[in-house]
Every structure is written in C-alpha cells, then in structure tokens.
Write a protein that holds these residues in place. Structure first.
Motif, PDB file in Angstrom:
ATOM      1  N   LEU A 479       5.247  25.678 -49.896  1.00 22.99           N
ATOM      2  CA  LEU A 479       6.141  26.728 -49.238  1.00 22.99           C
ATOM      3  C   LEU A 479       6.230  26.398 -47.901  1.00 22.99           C
ATOM      4  O   LEU A 479       7.195  27.137 -47.206  1.00 22.99           O
ATOM      5  N   GLN A 480       5.800  25.406 -47.146  1.00 23.60           N
ATOM      6  CA  GLN A 480       6.104  24.925 -45.935  1.00 23.60           C
ATOM      7  C   GLN A 480       7.334  24.620 -45.829  1.00 23.60           C
ATOM      8  O   GLN A 480       8.165  24.107 -46.722  1.00 23.60           O
ATOM      9  N   ARG A 481       8.285  24.496 -44.896  1.00 28.51           N
ATOM     10  CA  ARG A 481       9.611  24.010 -44.632  1.00 28.51           C
ATOM     11  C   ARG A 481       9.870  22.449 -45.255  1.00 28.51           C
ATOM     12  O   ARG A 481       8.945  21.780 -45.503  1.00 28.51           O
ATOM     13  N   PRO A 482      10.965  22.464 -45.843  1.00 29.88           N
ATOM     14  CA  PRO A 482      11.302  21.391 -46.649  1.00 29.88           C
ATOM     15  C   PRO A 482      11.035  19.789 -45.892  1.00 29.88           C
ATOM     16  O   PRO A 482      11.133  19.939 -44.916  1.00 29.88           O
ATOM     17  N   LEU A 503       7.297  15.659 -54.736  1.00 30.06           N
ATOM     18  CA  LEU A 503       7.950  15.715 -53.567  1.00 30.06           C
ATOM     19  C   LEU A 503       9.247  16.592 -53.698  1.00 30.06           C
ATOM     20  O   LEU A 503       9.635  17.442 -52.689  1.00 30.06           O
ATOM     21  N   ARG A 504       9.964  16.721 -55.027  1.00 37.55           N
ATOM     22  CA  ARG A 504      10.898  17.456 -55.164  1.00 37.55           C
ATOM     23  C   ARG A 504      10.678  19.089 -55.298  1.00 37.55           C
ATOM     24  O   ARG A 504      11.243  19.950 -54.635  1.00 37.55           O
ATOM     25  N   LYS A 505       9.324  19.192 -55.674  1.00 35.47           N
ATOM     26  CA  LYS A 505       8.815  20.396 -55.809  1.00 35.47           C
ATOM     27  C   LYS A 505       8.436  21.052 -54.433  1.00 35.47           C
ATOM     28  O   LYS A 505       8.430  22.318 -53.749  1.00 35.47           O
ATOM     29  N   ALA A 506       8.340  20.106 -53.461  1.00 33.44           N
ATOM     30  CA  ALA A 506       7.843  20.225 -51.983  1.00 33.44           C
ATOM     31  C   ALA A 506       9.122  20.236 -51.181  1.00 33.44           C
ATOM     32  O   ALA A 506       8.953  20.615 -49.856  1.00 33.44           O
ATOM     33  N   GLY A 507      10.410  20.445 -51.814  1.00 31.59           N
ATOM     34  CA  GLY A 507      11.629  20.477 -51.018  1.00 31.59           C
ATOM     35  C   GLY A 507      12.103  19.216 -50.797  1.00 31.59           C
ATOM     36  O   GLY A 507      13.054  19.022 -49.644  1.00 31.59           O
ATOM     37  N   ALA A 508      11.799  17.897 -51.071  1.00 28.80           N
ATOM     38  CA  ALA A 508      12.161  16.574 -50.510  1.00 28.80           C
ATOM     39  C   ALA A 508      13.357  16.252 -51.447  1.00 28.80           C
ATOM     40  O   ALA A 508      13.545  16.753 -52.550  1.00 28.80           O
ATOM     41  N   HIS A 509      14.308  15.670 -50.633  1.00 26.78           N
ATOM     42  CA  HIS A 509      15.264  14.784 -51.437  1.00 26.78           C
ATOM     43  C   HIS A 509      14.892  13.383 -51.463  1.00 26.78           C
ATOM     44  O   HIS A 509      14.605  12.740 -50.370  1.00 26.78           O
ATOM     45  N   ILE A 603       2.265  14.049 -40.535  1.00 24.27           N
ATOM     46  CA  ILE A 603       2.841  12.946 -39.633  1.00 24.27           C
ATOM     47  C   ILE A 603       4.319  13.511 -39.282  1.00 24.27           C
ATOM     48  O   ILE A 603       4.548  13.313 -38.087  1.00 24.27           O
ATOM     49  N   LEU A 604       4.902  14.370 -40.230  1.00 27.84           N
ATOM     50  CA  LEU A 604       6.151  14.964 -39.783  1.00 27.84           C
ATOM     51  C   LEU A 604       6.074  15.728 -38.445  1.00 27.84           C
ATOM     52  O   LEU A 604       6.925  15.765 -37.618  1.00 27.84           O
TER      53      LEU A 604
END
Length: 612
Positions: A479-482, A503-509, A603-604
């Motif tokens: 639920l953290q930002r993508p 990763l896609r479930k965590a909002g990543a492309h 890291i981000l």
C-alpha cells in the motif's frame, strides 16, 4: 751373500773359507793388492751412501761430472776427489747395474795414493772388476740391512707408543662404546614410543574417520528423508490445486501447506550452507549495537505460532538486571536462539518452553577479572537426553539416537551450528538434561562493554515484548506509494511471472529482459531517452551475458540508478562480489516477498533523500 762367496771361489779357483761377515774383507784384501784401500756407494744424485771401512773420510756428495757413463769400462779410470781432511785422493768409479729394489749408481774405489797400480794383465783386470762387483753387492745388502734395522727400530718405537696409548685409552674407549650403546638403546626406545604414539593416533584418526563416514551416511539418509517428506507434500498439494473440484477452503489449506513445506526445505538448505561456511572458516561475526528486548521480541514473534500450534506456552523472562543494548552480531544471536527454541518446541509435547536471560560471571577457568557474560537459558519439559548421548549432540550430523531422527526429523546440524556460532560470539554452550524430565541449554556470549549501558528487569522486558513492533505486513508494503518503472533481468519463465506478480501488485511497471545483454541495451536506451528505470532487478546467472558483466558494463557507461542483485548463490562472499561489481543491494532466491519489497522501498527512499 752366498752368491758373492761363490764368485770369489770362481776368481781364485779355491773354496772360500770365510763366513758371510768376512766376505767384504776378503774382497777388499784382494783389492788392496791392486792399490784399493776402501770402497763406497754413490747414488744417481751423487750422494755417498755407504763407506767401508768407515775409518776413511769422504765428502757427502760427489760431483756428477766426475762420474763415468753407464757403460762398463775395461779398466777403472782414476780421478782425484777432495776428501776434505786428507785432501785430494785418487778414486776410480765403476757403474753398477740396476737390481731389484735397488737404484742405479756407482761403486767408488778409494785408491792408495802411494801405491801406483801396475799395468794389469787381462785376467787381473777381470779379477779387479769381479771383486769390485762383489764389494758393491755387499754394500748394497749392507745398506738394505741398515734400512731394515732402522725401520724395525721405528716400528718398535711405534709399538711402544701404541701399547702405552692402548693401555691408557682402552677404558675410555670401552666407556665411550658403552655410552654409545646406551644412547642407541635410548634412541630405539624413543622411536618405539613414538611409533606406538603415532600408531595410536592413527588408530584414533581412523576410528574418527569411520565414525564421520557413518555419521555422514546417516546424514545423507536423513537428508533424503527430510527433503523427500516436504517435497511429497509440495508436489501432492500442487497437483491437488489443479483439480477444479477442490473447494476454496481445501485450496487455501493446500497453499498454506505448500508454503510451510517450502519454508522447511529452505531451512534445511540454510543449515547445510551455514555448516559449510563454518567448516571453511568463512563465517564471520559482524558486531554492532543491538537492542536486546527488540531481538527477543523478534524471536518470540517468530516462534510463538509454532509453540501455539503444539499447545506449549513460550515464556521469556529476565533474571535480575540485564543490559538493554549489547554489542554483538544480532543475526547470529537470533539464529542461535531460534535454533534452541525451535528444538525445545519440537521435542516438547506437554509443559512449557522458557527462555531466561541473565548476566553471569565468566566461564570456569577464565580470568576472574574478566567482564560478565550474557547467558540465554532455554528450558523445556520435553523428552530429555540420555547422559551417554549428551557429549556428542553438538557434533555435526548427530542426534541423540536414530529413533529421535525417525520421529522428529532434522538434519543433525542445528546444535553443531549453535556451538560454533556461540564460540564466534565469544562464549560457549552446554546442556543439562534428564530423560522424561526435560533439558536446559545454556548459551553464553560476550555482550561487549557495559559501562553506561541502561539495565532493565523483568517488568521492563515484558513491556518491551508486549509493545514490540511486528514486522511490516506484506499488504502494508504493497500500500506504500507505487515503486515506479522496474527492469527485471531474469531468464527463468517461472521466476519472471512470480517477480512480475509481486512487483505489479506493489504498483510497479515491469519490463522483462531474458539476458544481461538485452538488459544493458534496454537500460541504456531508456537512459538516453530521458526516462530511465527507477530500479533494475538483476539476476546474476543468465545466458549471453551474466548479471556481473551486465552490471559492470552499466556502471562503466555511467549508469547511476539502483541495481539489486537477485541470485540463488548464497555462499560466503557472494554478497560481497555482487556489491563490488556495482550492485546497491543483494537478495537471494527463493524470494522473500516482504524482504524484497522492503529493500526496494528502502533503496528508493534513500535515493530520493539523496536527490533532495
């Protein structure tokens, strides 16, 4: 000598009536008729060797120019020789043939200066020459006799010296010989003792090797059982999930079973890898400040579900005051406690499992002035351990007995790893147990300097355990930002689908690259277009170009965005190698979903903070 007498007989046609000692006198008596008063020998070098009679005087050396040639003359020629005392005297020289063991030389005839020799007839000349040869042979024999006498006297002197020396040294020689024999016997005895000692050591080493082989054979059999058991459940429930008639509850139960058995397989592999690292000396302690209540809370939260599943209460307590912060390797300490608590729960069917922490004096035999150690006691009310088995339960591949292995399973490496890790943290581990009553394992470590460290007691520890933050849930991380745009370099189709799903479930492309070459091209093209990837997940073993080469090429090209290494290699040195190549972080397979997402977000966030 007999030959000389024979020659004189032939000269005078009458038998010689003189003995050998008068042979020379007889020859000289005849020679005196021809004016010869004495005779002597002259060596090739010109030195006078022997004179007879000895009353006449001659120089010690004759000028070689006065000596005639080797040919025998028909009559001796007269020359004058300076004698020194009597002045010049007439002398005649006859060359002598070389005989056995005799050197060539001359016979000198000392002539009477007052007697002029008459002109001799032919017979008389031959008589003179024959007598002269007889005299020469006698002089040679006499000289040889003198040499033998001199040599005999020399040998007699040497004999006397040797006898005296022998008499003086025989005791010493015998004593030295006896000492030498004693030293030899002592050396032989020492060699026999050494041989016996080495033979005993070899027998002991052979016995240990045989025991190790038996233990490893048992270990391999156990590993086959331990691996096949969860694999049976995983494959069986995975096959059940393919059945469309399976209910949702049964499907959920199958998923939990597969996950639980997969984690069991991972634990087995981790135990084997840890033991390999320890045996190769690759396991190192990385000491840092560690919050003790937080570490105990982690162990409690990890083991509570297992204890509740068996209906065995898990209790943590502090005995006296304990430090809130210690300096140690939290990962290794957590591993020790999880192993000990896990064993206690596994072997306990009724009663409780209690973990007690306290400060204790140094171990017996240590310096009394040494700082105290921190002791963790894990007590259970389980099956206990027989006394004859307690001494070897910390050996690799060993459990109490085969029936324990059959009933409870396990690799037999857990306690061996605990012992080595405890030693790595500056302490030691021991056990106290009674069959059918229970066991207590005590692990002591060095807590580091305690000056100025806050001390807490049991109520404070209970409060910390109750209020300790639980690890962030996977859903919370998702639920953290993508995350943004992620390039996944992975050649395995199944792993590609799994990583994309997470990763896609965590909002990543997500963009997929099947090898390192393609990953480098995609990353540099995106960078050149002004839309670089926020993160690259780089598998380190790929075809065409592996992750190490791909990361190195990207860094060499000036690529500064984060790269996380993703690899199934988890041996000592693998993490360091990945970081040295240019990766920002290191994650292992099988993928821990929560751990991977937590590293990505960390890291981000760090990159955003650095950019700001």
């Amino acid at each position: 000598m007999h030959e000389i007498l024979t020659e004189i007989d032939a000269i005078f046609d009458e038998p010689a009536t003189v003995d050998e000692s008068g042979c020379l006198e007889l020859a000289l008596a005849h020679l005196r008729r021809h004016g010869v008063s004495a005779c002597f020998l002259v060596a090739p070098c010109g030195s006078v060797r022997l004179m007879h009679p000895r009353t006449h005087a001659l120089p010690a050396r004759v000028d070689p120019q006065l000596l005639p040639g080797a040919a025998e003359p028909s009559h001796p020629e007269r020359v004058h020789l300076d004698t020194g005392i009597h002045g010049p005297q007439p002398v005649a020289f006859l060359p002598l043939p070389q005989e056995e063991e005799e050197e060539r030389g001359w016979l000198g005839l000392l002539l009477d200066p007052d007697a002029e020799p008459p002109h001799l007839e032919r017979r008389e000349r031959s008589e003179v020459l024959a007598l002269a040869r007889c005299a020469a042979r006698y002089l040679r024999l006499a000289r040889r006799l003198d040499q033998q006498r001199t040599r005999s006297r020399h040998l007699q002197n040497e004999e006397r010296v040797l006898r005296r020396a022998f008499g003086d040294t025989i005791d010493r020689v015998l004593e030295e010989r006896e000492q030498h024999l004693r030293e030899k016997r002592e050396h032989i005895d020492q060699l026999e003792r050494e041989v016996e000692k080495r033979s005993a050591a070899l027998r002991e080493a052979l016995e240990r090797a045989e025991q190790a082989n038996r233990a490893k054979s048992v270990f391999l059999a156990n590993m086959s059982h331990e691996i096949r058991t969860p694999m049976t459940a995983i494959l069986g429930y995975a096959e059940a999930l393919l059945d469309p008639s399976v209910s949702e509850a049964e499907r959920l139960n199958a998923v939990h079973t597969i996950r639980r058995n997969g984690q069991l397989l991972l634990d087995i592999i981790n135990d084997i890898l840890d033991h390999s690292k320890i045996e190769n000396g690759q396991m190192k302690a990385e000491c840092e400040p560690c919050d003790l209540p937080e570490l105990l809370s982690d162990v409690y939260s990890l083991m509570r579900a297992r204890s509740e599943a068996k209906g065995v209460p898990l209790v943590f307590r502090a005995q006296g005051a304990v430090p809130r912060v210690i300096r140690t390797d939290p990962t290794r300490l957590r591993q020790i406690l999880i192993n000990l608590v896990g064993n206690a729960i596994k072997f306990t069917d009724a009663g409780y499992v209690r973990v007690t922490v306290c400060l204790c004096p140094p171990a017996p035999g240590a310096d009394p002035a040494a700082p105290p150690q921190l002791q963790f006691s894990v007590t259970d009310t389980g099956i206990g351990i027989a006394p004859e088995h307690q001494a070897r339960i910390f050996d690799p591949f060993c459990q109490a007995d085969s029936s324990t292995t059959r009933k409870f399973g396990g690799t037999g490496l857990g306690l061996a790893i605990c012992r080595r890790l405890t030693e790595l943290l500056g302490g030691q581990i021991d056990v106290e147990s009674e069959l059918a009553v229970g066991s207590t394992f005590r692990a002591r470590i060095d807590p580091g300097p305690l000056d100025g460290v806050e001390l807490i007691d049991q109520p404070a520890l209970e409060l910390a355990l109750a209020s300790a933050a639980r690890p962030a849930a996977i859903e919370h991380l998702e639920l953290q930002r993508p995350i943004g745009r992620v390039l996944v370099a992975e050649d395995g189709p199944d792993n590609q689908r799994l990583i994309c799903f997470i990763l896609r479930k965590a909002g990543a492309h997500v963009t997929i690259a099947e090898n390192g070459r393609l990953a480098v091209d995609l990353a540099l093209r995106a960078l050149a277009d002004g839309a670089p990837y926020d993160l690259i997940l780089m598998d380190m073993q790929m075809p065409v170009m592996d992750g190490y080469a791909a990361t190195a090429e990207l860094r060499a090209a000036g690529y500064t965005h984060p790269i996380i290494a993703l690899t199934a290699h988890a041996m000592s040195g693998d993490r360091e190698r990945c970081l040295a190549t240019g990766c920002n972080e290191f994650a292992t397979k099988p993928i821990d979903r929560a751990d991977l997402l937590a590293k990505i977000h960390r890291i981000l966030r760090a990159r955003e903070a650095g950019s700001a």
